[in-house]
Design a protein around this motif. Structure first.
Motif, PDB file in Angstrom:
ATOM      1  N   MET A 221     -62.066  -2.229  -7.886  1.00 46.14           N
ATOM      2  CA  MET A 221     -62.760  -1.620  -8.995  1.00 46.14           C
ATOM      3  C   MET A 221     -62.575  -0.107  -8.956  1.00 46.14           C
ATOM      4  N   LEU A 222     -62.000   0.458 -10.047  1.00 47.35           N
ATOM      5  CA  LEU A 222     -61.830   1.891 -10.172  1.00 47.35           C
ATOM      6  C   LEU A 222     -63.000   2.543 -10.881  1.00 47.35           C
ATOM      7  N   PHE A 223     -63.570   1.862 -11.880  1.00 48.56           N
ATOM      8  CA  PHE A 223     -64.744   2.354 -12.599  1.00 48.56           C
ATOM      9  C   PHE A 223     -65.424   1.175 -13.270  1.00 48.56           C
ATOM     10  N   ASP A 224     -66.755   1.223 -13.306  1.00 46.19           N
ATOM     11  CA  ASP A 224     -67.528   0.156 -13.942  1.00 46.19           C
ATOM     12  C   ASP A 224     -68.843   0.764 -14.421  1.00 46.19           C
ATOM     13  N   GLY A 225     -68.939   1.057 -15.711  1.00 53.65           N
ATOM     14  CA  GLY A 225     -70.155   1.677 -16.208  1.00 53.65           C
ATOM     15  C   GLY A 225     -70.018   2.045 -17.671  1.00 53.65           C
ATOM     16  N   LEU A 226     -70.975   2.868 -18.136  1.00 55.19           N
ATOM     17  CA  LEU A 226     -71.057   3.263 -19.543  1.00 55.19           C
ATOM     18  C   LEU A 226     -70.345   4.598 -19.739  1.00 55.19           C
ATOM     19  N   LEU A 227     -69.405   4.634 -20.680  1.00 56.04           N
ATOM     20  CA  LEU A 227     -68.710   5.858 -21.056  1.00 56.04           C
ATOM     21  C   LEU A 227     -69.419   6.435 -22.279  1.00 56.04           C
ATOM     22  N   LYS A 228     -70.097   7.600 -22.101  1.00 55.29           N
ATOM     23  CA  LYS A 228     -70.886   8.177 -23.180  1.00 55.29           C
ATOM     24  C   LYS A 228     -69.993   8.913 -24.178  1.00 55.29           C
ATOM     25  N   LYS A 229     -70.600   9.271 -25.314  1.00 54.72           N
ATOM     26  CA  LYS A 229     -69.873   9.955 -26.375  1.00 54.72           C
ATOM     27  C   LYS A 229     -69.334  11.290 -25.861  1.00 54.72           C
ATOM     28  N   GLY A 230     -68.047  11.550 -26.117  1.00 56.24           N
ATOM     29  CA  GLY A 230     -67.408  12.776 -25.683  1.00 56.24           C
ATOM     30  C   GLY A 230     -66.835  12.729 -24.288  1.00 56.24           C
ATOM     31  N   GLU A 231     -67.086  11.672 -23.512  1.00 56.07           N
ATOM     32  CA  GLU A 231     -66.574  11.578 -22.157  1.00 56.07           C
ATOM     33  C   GLU A 231     -65.209  10.881 -22.128  1.00 56.07           C
ATOM     34  N   SER A 232     -64.482  11.070 -21.019  1.00 52.62           N
ATOM     35  CA  SER A 232     -63.196  10.404 -20.840  1.00 52.62           C
ATOM     36  C   SER A 232     -62.974  10.138 -19.357  1.00 52.62           C
ATOM     37  N   LYS A 233     -62.200   9.105 -19.066  1.00 50.21           N
ATOM     38  CA  LYS A 233     -61.844   8.735 -17.704  1.00 50.21           C
ATOM     39  C   LYS A 233     -60.339   8.483 -17.633  1.00 50.21           C
ATOM     40  N   THR A 234     -59.717   8.864 -16.516  1.00 48.10           N
ATOM     41  CA  THR A 234     -58.290   8.666 -16.312  1.00 48.10           C
ATOM     42  C   THR A 234     -58.086   7.836 -15.054  1.00 48.10           C
ATOM     43  N   PHE A 235     -57.261   6.794 -15.163  1.00 46.73           N
ATOM     44  CA  PHE A 235     -56.985   5.886 -14.049  1.00 46.73           C
ATOM     45  C   PHE A 235     -55.478   5.843 -13.803  1.00 46.73           C
ATOM     46  N   GLN A 236     -55.096   5.693 -12.532  1.00 46.98           N
ATOM     47  CA  GLN A 236     -53.677   5.694 -12.175  1.00 46.98           C
ATOM     48  C   GLN A 236     -53.436   4.678 -11.066  1.00 46.98           C
ATOM     49  N   ASP A 237     -52.324   3.951 -11.169  1.00 47.25           N
ATOM     50  CA  ASP A 237     -51.984   2.943 -10.167  1.00 47.25           C
ATOM     51  C   ASP A 237     -50.463   2.828 -10.112  1.00 47.25           C
ATOM     52  N   SER A 238     -49.975   2.284  -9.016  1.00 46.84           N
ATOM     53  CA  SER A 238     -48.536   2.167  -8.840  1.00 46.84           C
ATOM     54  C   SER A 238     -47.921   1.033  -9.646  1.00 46.84           C
ATOM     55  N   THR A 239     -48.736   0.047 -10.079  1.00 45.24           N
ATOM     56  CA  THR A 239     -48.186  -1.126 -10.761  1.00 45.24           C
ATOM     57  C   THR A 239     -48.820  -1.356 -12.132  1.00 45.24           C
ATOM     58  N   LYS A 240     -50.167  -1.553 -12.158  1.00 44.28           N
ATOM     59  CA  LYS A 240     -50.815  -1.859 -13.432  1.00 44.28           C
ATOM     60  C   LYS A 240     -52.293  -1.498 -13.380  1.00 44.28           C
ATOM     61  N   ILE A 241     -52.879  -1.357 -14.574  1.00 42.01           N
ATOM     62  CA  ILE A 241     -54.305  -1.086 -14.756  1.00 42.01           C
ATOM     63  C   ILE A 241     -54.873  -2.183 -15.646  1.00 42.01           C
ATOM     64  N   ASN A 242     -55.944  -2.859 -15.189  1.00 43.22           N
ATOM     65  CA  ASN A 242     -56.630  -3.882 -15.973  1.00 43.22           C
ATOM     66  C   ASN A 242     -57.920  -3.291 -16.540  1.00 43.22           C
ATOM     67  N   LEU A 243     -58.109  -3.416 -17.869  1.00 46.22           N
ATOM     68  CA  LEU A 243     -59.265  -2.840 -18.548  1.00 46.22           C
ATOM     69  C   LEU A 243     -60.082  -3.914 -19.245  1.00 46.22           C
ATOM     70  N   ILE A 244     -61.413  -3.700 -19.297  1.00 41.18           N
ATOM     71  CA  ILE A 244     -62.329  -4.460 -20.163  1.00 41.18           C
ATOM     72  C   ILE A 244     -63.128  -3.432 -20.944  1.00 41.18           C
ATOM     73  N   LEU A 245     -63.068  -3.490 -22.280  1.00 46.94           N
ATOM     74  CA  LEU A 245     -63.777  -2.565 -23.159  1.00 46.94           C
ATOM     75  C   LEU A 245     -64.908  -3.311 -23.848  1.00 46.94           C
ATOM     76  N   GLY A 246     -66.148  -2.874 -23.631  1.00 49.29           N
ATOM     77  CA  GLY A 246     -67.289  -3.537 -24.250  1.00 49.29           C
ATOM     78  C   GLY A 246     -67.369  -3.276 -25.740  1.00 49.29           C
ATOM     79  N   ASP A 247     -66.982  -2.078 -26.190  1.00 51.80           N
ATOM     80  CA  ASP A 247     -66.940  -1.736 -27.613  1.00 51.80           C
ATOM     81  C   ASP A 247     -65.600  -1.043 -27.855  1.00 51.80           C
ATOM     82  N   ALA A 248     -64.563  -1.840 -28.080  1.00 51.63           N
ATOM     83  CA  ALA A 248     -63.213  -1.305 -28.179  1.00 51.63           C
ATOM     84  C   ALA A 248     -63.038  -0.386 -29.381  1.00 51.63           C
TER      85      ALA A 248
END
Length: 278
Positions: free
Chosen positions: A217-244
């Motif tokens: 797990m790289l991040f698991d939580g609420l992303l508020k308005k105006g915020e951003s997160k950056t993730f990096q991996d050598s192969t792949k990144i798996n995402l789940i968006l609650g409100d895409a």
């Protein structure tokens, strides 16, 4: 013969609004279903065990281990399904006896306040004060004598070097502290042997979950308005968006043109060769 009302007529009329209002567990369950989330999704997002989530939705708070933990679980689950936790916690307190009253502070003893203890003169403090005065007088005398000597040297014809102060080397400005999140240019210059994903919420908020190729797990939580997160991996990144619909995605330096609807739950995977949704 009595003309009064019968005991049956004196029975209180039930409050239909109270009966129609759903229970705490039922309200959490309905909000979860409306958000398009499963019990597994909520458990992963909040780190609350599956058994406890099922019990709370069934209004069984025994597995929580007490009122304090039950209120904490209710607050956490409510935020995960986009509910205000305040009314739910108030309803829980009303149904389970409320919060315990605070313990009153011990009263002050008036006798101790009225009759303070007598103390003798503090000779130690007087001695310290006298020593400080003597040291101060000696230091003032030494400084005054030094100023007189320097003035005499200037009067004899030695020209003071005034220009040295102006020609002193200026102090270099400190570089700005680096921010925690890389900029868009940093994303564009990311190494090609890795996958870089930036998730931002410019106009709303959304719960997100990000994992690397090992499932860590790289991040698991609420992303508020105006915020951003950056993730990096050598192969792949798996995402789940609650409100895409509230999310903008940048993969390997390029913006993803999506057609996500507000409130939609999306599961995405990105690799080094993208932007192409997996």
């Amino acid at each position: 013969m009595s003309l009064g009302n019968s005991p049956e007529d004196e029975r209180p009329i039930p409050d239909e609004s109270q009966e129609a209002r759903p229970s705490v567990g039922r309200a959490l369950q309905q909000a979860r279903i409306e958000a398009g989330l499963t019990v597994d999704d909520v458990s992963s997002a909040t780190r609350v065990r599956l058994a406890i989530v099922h019990s709370i939705e069934a209004d069984d708070f025994t597995p929580c281990g007490g009122d304090v933990y039950a209120r904490g679980h209710i607050r956490t689950l409510a935020r995960a399904v986009h509910l205000d936790p305040g009314p739910l916690i108030a309803r829980y307190d009303a149904e389970h006896g409320g919060r315990p009253a605070p313990t009153p502070a011990a009263p002050m003893f008036e006798a101790e306040r009225i009759r303070p203890e007598r103390r003798g003169p503090n000779w130690t403090a007087a001695m310290v004060a006298a020593i400080v005065v003597v040291i101060g007088f000696v230091g003032f005398t030494a400084v005054k004598g030094g100023d007189g000597g320097s003035r005499a040297q200037v009067a004899e014809g030695a020209t003071p070097a005034v220009g040295r102060t102006a020609s002193a080397t200026p102090k270099k400005a400190k570089p700005a502290a680096p921010t925690g999140e890389p900029s868009d240019s940093a994303i564009a210059a990311a190494p090609q042997d890795k996958v870089t994903v930036q998730v931002s919420a410019p106009d709303g908020r959304s719960w997100i979950s990000a994992k690397d190729h090992n499932g860590r797990m790289l991040f698991d939580g609420l992303l508020k308005k105006g915020e951003s997160k950056t993730f990096q991996d050598s192969t792949k990144i798996n995402l789940i968006l609650g409100d895409a619909g509230a999310i903008d995605l940048y993969v390997n330096g390029k913006k993803i043109d999506d057609t996500f609807k507000p409130g939609a739950v999306e599961r995405l995977t990105y690799t080094k060769g993208d932007p192409v949704a997996g």
